[in-house]
Design an enzyme around this catalytic site. Structure first.
Site, PDB file in Angstrom:
ATOM      1  N   ASP A 169       9.169   2.842   0.143  1.00 31.35           N
ATOM      2  CA  ASP A 169       8.097   3.491   0.889  1.00 31.35           C
ATOM      3  C   ASP A 169       8.294   3.107   2.356  1.00 31.35           C
ATOM      4  O   ASP A 169       7.910   2.013   2.781  1.00 31.35           O
ATOM      5  CB  ASP A 169       6.746   3.026   0.354  1.00 31.35           C
ATOM      6  CG  ASP A 169       5.586   3.591   1.156  1.00 31.35           C
ATOM      7  OD1 ASP A 169       5.840   4.235   2.205  1.00 31.35           O
ATOM      8  OD2 ASP A 169       4.425   3.393   0.751  1.00 31.35           O
ATOM      9  N   LYS A 227       3.568   8.853   9.039  1.00 31.77           N
ATOM     10  CA  LYS A 227       3.398   8.244  10.374  1.00 31.77           C
ATOM     11  C   LYS A 227       4.389   8.790  11.416  1.00 31.77           C
ATOM     12  O   LYS A 227       4.210   9.917  11.849  1.00 31.77           O
ATOM     13  CB  LYS A 227       3.391   6.722  10.231  1.00 31.77           C
ATOM     14  CG  LYS A 227       2.242   6.301   9.271  1.00 31.77           C
ATOM     15  CD  LYS A 227       1.930   4.837   9.199  1.00 31.77           C
ATOM     16  CE  LYS A 227       0.618   4.606   8.468  1.00 31.77           C
ATOM     17  NZ  LYS A 227       0.688   4.069   7.140  1.00 31.77           N
ATOM     18  N   TYR A 233       0.849  -1.197   0.000  1.00 36.06           N
ATOM     19  CA  TYR A 233       0.000   0.000   0.000  1.00 36.06           C
ATOM     20  C   TYR A 233       0.877   1.236   0.000  1.00 36.06           C
ATOM     21  O   TYR A 233       1.829   1.319   0.779  1.00 36.06           O
ATOM     22  CB  TYR A 233      -0.879   0.005   1.257  1.00 36.06           C
ATOM     23  CG  TYR A 233      -1.819   1.182   1.365  1.00 36.06           C
ATOM     24  CD1 TYR A 233      -2.874   1.333   0.476  1.00 36.06           C
ATOM     25  CD2 TYR A 233      -1.652   2.137   2.371  1.00 36.06           C
ATOM     26  CE1 TYR A 233      -3.748   2.413   0.587  1.00 36.06           C
ATOM     27  CE2 TYR A 233      -2.534   3.217   2.486  1.00 36.06           C
ATOM     28  CZ  TYR A 233      -3.574   3.347   1.598  1.00 36.06           C
ATOM     29  OH  TYR A 233      -4.435   4.409   1.709  1.00 36.06           O
TER      30      TYR A 233
HETATM   31  C1  LIG Z   1       0.021   4.519   5.821  1.00 39.10           C
HETATM   32  C2  LIG Z   1       0.820   4.281   4.600  1.00 39.10           C
HETATM   33  C3  LIG Z   1       0.772   5.138   3.497  1.00 39.10           C
HETATM   34  C4  LIG Z   1      -0.208   6.264   3.390  1.00 39.10           C
HETATM   35  O1  LIG Z   1      -0.020   7.233   4.338  1.00 39.10           O
HETATM   36  P1  LIG Z   1      -1.245   8.228   4.697  1.00 39.10           P
HETATM   37  O2  LIG Z   1      -0.647   9.189   5.659  1.00 39.10           O
HETATM   38  O3  LIG Z   1      -2.314   7.363   5.269  1.00 39.10           O
HETATM   39  O4  LIG Z   1      -1.665   8.872   3.435  1.00 39.10           O
HETATM   40  C5  LIG Z   1       1.651   4.914   2.462  1.00 39.10           C
HETATM   41  N1  LIG Z   1       2.522   3.901   2.500  1.00 39.10           N
HETATM   42  C6  LIG Z   1       2.584   3.040   3.530  1.00 39.10           C
HETATM   43  C7  LIG Z   1       3.592   1.954   3.529  1.00 39.10           C
HETATM   44  C8  LIG Z   1       1.717   3.201   4.607  1.00 39.10           C
HETATM   45  O5  LIG Z   1       1.754   2.321   5.597  1.00 39.10           O
END
Ligand SMILES: *Cc1c(COP(=O)(O)O)cnc(C)c1O
Length: 430
Positions: free
Chosen positions: A239, A267, A144
């Site tokens: 990511d 985060k 994701y």
């Molecule tokens: C949470 C998450 C996102 C998206 O971040 P948001 O602040 O919710 O837009 C993207 N990549 C990873 C790996 C994530 O866990």
């Protein structure tokens, strides 16, 4: 436990907010039942609107790595708030947090702050396309990267949970530029690259995925991707929205010693306020506006409130490197405790863990990618989730999510959790 007030609040919310929530996984669709409403949180605990106290294993999906209402962050935010929360004009604190992040993370020279992980990943891909002059991207099933269009192709957790891996509203034109590979399958990636010679701008990956439960990279997988990217002039994007400033000070790049070309954050980097960031070596970052042609902007990007929270968080982690070991030790203790109980009760399971991320899959085969994660027994997971909730333990309400431990958790909390599972285990058998 009583959920009367939570239930009433959820009913009211559904009148005015689609599905009653502002982010789908919160609605409990994957586990059934109704969400609890949080009134406040402190340290390792959530307190809901019905007066229940819960041990929290999601930490707002990662940011609260040092526990809820962590004092240095709270103080920094209160102080800044008194001075105005946003100006749309540069402030010194933006440079302070940028400098610290660049020092903490290997191989990056410059960083830009945005407002979410979604924005960070979306901008990182645009930058990769602008830098390489190529259009296509490779992503991995079950990974994701936020909810921007190019990523909503087999996107893990939320998207998978709701059975709409390819969301309506994403055009075929966008989808055709996103190529899909399987996590831990290097040969598959090689084939994709060969079939699309000279067209791939970047490979984007959660280096340690947390959005199909926690998955561990096989030995040589990330190194192999690094090598393939070198060979084919493809940028490698890690990511690290989940893993950054969590698995180590310098994230997976430091922990597993693999260098990406672009790294994204979210985060933890915001200390609980809406912050994302993307970073790379100078040559790449200088392609961004206003220095270069790749456009990217944000009215509230780098606002002093968010930067104060993020800076206080990063400073705490930077000054206290033992916290990563402390978290990893606690997570190992929890893992071993859970495994012992499940084994004793002959409940098939497979547990993945790295650092402070861990997930329990109710399937005895190893879980190494999206397909194997999807094979786990979701009925058992639902009983597990609700059984633990009833006993005062808040786990992620989907089998496709990792737990995020926070350092406010005590060994007594972990023992309580393991004991709760021991009480519940007989019910999980049938
Ligand atoms: C949470 C998450 C996102 C998206 O971040 P948001 O602040 O919710 O837009 C993207 N990549 C990873 C790996 C994530 O866990």
């Amino acid at each position: 436990m009583i959920y009367k007030r939570s239930s009433a609040l959820f009913k009211e919310a559904q009148k005015y907010i689609p599905g009653g929530v502002n982010s789908p996984v919160r609605a409990f669709n994957a586990v059934g039942g109704e969400p609890i409403y949080v009134k406040e949180a402190k340290g390792a605990y959530l307190y809901d609107e019905d007066g229940n106290k819960l041990i929290d294993y999601i930490a707002s999906w990662g940011p609260m790595i040092l526990g809820h209402a962590y004092q240095p962050v709270v103080d920094a935010v209160i102080e800044k708030t008194k001075k105005g929360t946003s100006y749309g004009i540069p402030t010194e604190i933006e440079t302070q947090i940028a400098k610290l992040a660049v020092e903490m993370v290997p191989g990056i020279d410059k960083i830009r702050f945005v407002n979410s992980g979604t924005e960070a990943c979306m901008s990182a891909v645009r930058l990769a396309r602008g830098f390489t002059g190529k259009d296509k991207i490779i992503k991995f099933a079950g990974c994701y990267h936020g909810h921007s269009d190019s990523f909503l192709i087999q996107a893990g957790s939320g998207a998978v949970t709701f059975g709409a891996p390819n969301s309506p509203g994403v055009t075929k034109g966008t989808a055709k530029d996103t190529l899909l590979a399987n996590y831990n399958d290097l040969a598959g990636v090689k084939k994709l690259i060969e079939a699309n010679q000279g067209e791939i701008a970047c490979i984007i990956i959660e280096p340690v995925p947390g959005n199909m439960g926690c998955i561990i990279p096989k030995e040589g997988f990330l190194e192999g991707l690094r090598e393939l990217c070198h060979q084919h002039s493809i940028l490698l994007i890690f990511d690290e929205v989940m893993t950054g400033f969590r698995l180590a000070k310098g994230g997976v790049q430091e922990l597993l010693d693999v260098q990406a070309d672009i790294v994204t954050f979210g985060k933890v980097v915001g200390g609980g306020l809406p912050v994302g960031a993307f970073a790379a070596r100078e040559e790449i970052m200088n392609h961004l506006a206003p220095e270069g042609p790749v456009y990217q902007a944000g009215t509230l990007s780098g606002n002093p409130l968010a930067m104060a929270a993020g800076l206080a968080m990063l400073q705490s982690l930077n000054e206290n490197n033992e916290v990563f070991k402390s978290l990893a030790d606690k997570t190992k203790y929890l893992h071993e405790g859970i495994a012992k109980v499940l084994t004793a009760h002959e409940i098939p399971h497979s547990i993945n863990r790295l650092g402070s991320m861990v997930s329990v899959h109710f399937n005895e085969d190893p879980v190494v990618d999206f397909d194997s994660a999807a094979k786990a027994n979701n009925e058992t997971f639902k009983k597990y989730f609700h059984g633990m909730l009833k006993r005062g333990v808040y786990l992620p309400p989907s089998a496709f999510e990792s737990y995020f431990l926070n350092d406010a958790l005590s060994y007594a909390d972990l023992d309580f959790t393991i004991q709760a599972l021991n009480d519940l285990a007989p019910e999980l058998k049938n």
